[in-house]
Structure formats: C-alpha cells, structure tokens
Design an enzyme around this catalytic site. Sequence first.
Site, PDB file in Angstrom:
ATOM      1  N   GLY A  19       0.778  -1.233   0.000  1.00 21.11           N
ATOM      2  CA  GLY A  19       0.000   0.000   0.000  1.00 21.11           C
ATOM      3  C   GLY A  19       0.810   1.283   0.000  1.00 21.11           C
ATOM      4  N   ARG A  72     -15.352 -14.950 -11.123  1.00 20.07           N
ATOM      5  CA  ARG A  72     -14.840 -13.580 -11.193  1.00 20.07           C
ATOM      6  C   ARG A  72     -15.962 -12.552 -11.348  1.00 20.07           C
ATOM      7  NH1 ARG A  72      -9.966 -12.189 -12.184  1.00 20.07           N
ATOM      8  NH2 ARG A  72      -9.398 -14.087 -13.298  1.00 20.07           N
ATOM      9  N   HIS A 116       1.862   0.796 -12.983  1.00 25.25           N
ATOM     10  CA  HIS A 116       2.652  -0.398 -13.303  1.00 25.25           C
ATOM     11  C   HIS A 116       4.136  -0.020 -13.272  1.00 25.25           C
ATOM     12  CE1 HIS A 116       3.435  -4.342 -14.915  1.00 25.25           C
ATOM     13  NE2 HIS A 116       4.262  -3.795 -15.791  1.00 25.25           N
ATOM     14  N   ASP A 148      -7.998  -1.149 -19.523  1.00 23.04           N
ATOM     15  CA  ASP A 148      -8.920  -1.730 -20.503  1.00 23.04           C
ATOM     16  C   ASP A 148      -8.985  -3.235 -20.243  1.00 23.04           C
ATOM     17  OD1 ASP A 148      -6.627  -2.820 -21.556  1.00 23.04           O
ATOM     18  OD2 ASP A 148      -6.672  -1.669 -23.427  1.00 23.04           O
TER      19      ASP A 148
HETATM   20  C1  GAR Z   1       3.890  -1.229  -7.168  1.00 22.96           C
HETATM   21  O1  GAR Z   1       5.234  -1.245  -7.559  1.00 22.96           O
HETATM   22  C2  GAR Z   1       2.978  -1.278  -8.360  1.00 22.96           C
HETATM   23  O2  GAR Z   1       3.471  -0.547  -9.453  1.00 22.96           O
HETATM   24  C3  GAR Z   1       2.972  -2.748  -8.633  1.00 22.96           C
HETATM   25  O3  GAR Z   1       2.881  -3.354  -7.388  1.00 22.96           O
HETATM   26  C4  GAR Z   1       3.529  -2.520  -6.437  1.00 22.96           C
HETATM   27  C5  GAR Z   1       2.581  -2.270  -5.303  1.00 22.96           C
HETATM   28  O4  GAR Z   1       3.228  -1.585  -4.266  1.00 22.96           O
HETATM   29  N1  GAR Z   1       1.889  -3.117  -9.490  1.00 22.96           N
HETATM   30  C6  GAR Z   1       1.972  -4.060 -10.421  1.00 22.96           C
HETATM   31  O5  GAR Z   1       2.972  -4.712 -10.627  1.00 22.96           O
HETATM   32  C7  GAR Z   1       0.713  -4.249 -11.245  1.00 22.96           C
HETATM   33  N2  GAR Z   1       0.993  -5.029 -12.413  1.00 22.96           N
HETATM   34  P1  GAR Z   1       2.407  -0.850  -3.135  1.00 22.96           P
HETATM   35  O6  GAR Z   1       1.417  -1.886  -2.583  1.00 22.96           O
HETATM   36  O7  GAR Z   1       3.437  -0.477  -2.107  1.00 22.96           O
HETATM   37  O8  GAR Z   1       1.726   0.330  -3.753  1.00 22.96           O
END
Ligand code: GAR
Length: 207
Positions: A19, A72, A116, A148
């Site tokens: 988070g 889902r 991402h 999307d």
């Molecule tokens: C972040 O680095 C985000 O970009 C990635 O997960 C992490 C979550 O960190 N998301 C993905 O890889 C989605 N494909 P957080 O829980 O500390 O925000």
Amino acid sequence: MTRPADAALRLGVLASGRGSNLQAILDASAAPGFPARVAIVVSDRERAQALDRARAHAVPVVWLNPKDFGERAAYDAALTGVLAARGVGLVCLAGFMRILGPAFVRAWAGRVLNIHPALLPAFPGLAAQRQALEYGVKVAGATVHFVDEGVDTGPIVLQASVPVHPDDTEDSLSARILVEEHRLYPEAIRLFAEGRLTITGRRVLVR
Ligand code: GAR
C-alpha cells in the site's frame, strides 16, 4: 478547474499488499486544494498493509474475500456495488493483484487507473522490474494508464523513467521506480479530477 473541498472527486483505491502507492495518494489528498480524496479502500487480502494505512487515515475499508465468490463476475459485481455505494468517481488500482473482468472494465470505462512498475508496453504482468533486469534494459520506469480489458494495455496517462545501474538488484531497481510511482500517481489523479484528460483511441491528451 478547482473544486471546493466538499466536491472533491471520490476515489476508490483497490490494493492487495503493502500500500505504498495508496499512502502517496492519501498524503497528496491531505494537502489543501487537492481535488480528490479517498472514499474507500478495498482489498482482496484480509491482512493487506494497505488496509492498515487506510484505517490510520480514518478511511473506510472493505475486505472482499475471493473465496466468498464462485466466479470472477460475481466478485467484480460485488466490487462495483461497494464502489458505487460510496459514490466513487475514479477507481485507482494500487498494487491490486486481481485481474478485473470485462463487465467491470466496461461498467467503469475511462474511470479506472492503474500503476505499473515498467515503461509500458514493455514488461507487462508480474515482476516487471525483474523482467527489465533480465532483459538488460538501461532505462526502466513507471506508467499510469487507464485500464482496458487487457493486462497493462490501456491508454497511457503518464510515464517516468529511471536509469538501470550495472549493479542493480530487483530490490534496488524497484525502490528507484517506486519513488517515481509515488510522484506520478497523485499527479495523474489530479489531472483526471481537474478534467484535463481526454482519451482518444490509444492516446490520452493531457491539457
Ligand atoms: C507497485 O510497484 C505497483 O506498481 C505494482 O505493485 C507494487 C505495489 O506496491 N503493481 C503491479 O505490478 C501491477 N501489475 P504498493 O502496494 O506499495 O503500492
């Protein structure tokens, strides 16, 4: 365009883990004049640290356990119910590790952002930073995009790049990218909330 505080765009943040992006959004929205605030945080994991971060900011949380839903579509319908009940105008995926089905994506078209840790369209999916290291790229980064029906394929709102150093590990590269994520996500939310984003096909015009 600026909104009065009580007219702030209501965000629904979906998170599965640590988070830190949620935290960046919470911190940004605490600043005077930020045009959005977090109305609800939803997680598919009961013990997600993201839920604790939300509670610390007195933001309501909901744990939607995938095991309580057969398929889902049922999960996604429950998710839509939770978000709609809170008057959410923009859904922000922040480390949400479930794929959202086509019905959800259509219902919220143009109103779901994701972050991402790669310069899309390179390295979509899981472990993007590891993919980048293994590929040998010299530049990596972060992308905020509209969601999307594909995985990490939607129209790109903002990107930021970071160098890849010869001695980088997955952890060191991830940390460098994360600094940019925490800057980009609140900025993208601000642009959306201020009505400054227009999606035309694959392109997002930023005014
Ligand atoms: C972040 O680095 C985000 O970009 C990635 O997960 C992490 C979550 O960190 N998301 C993905 O890889 C989605 N494909 P957080 O829980 O500390 O925000």
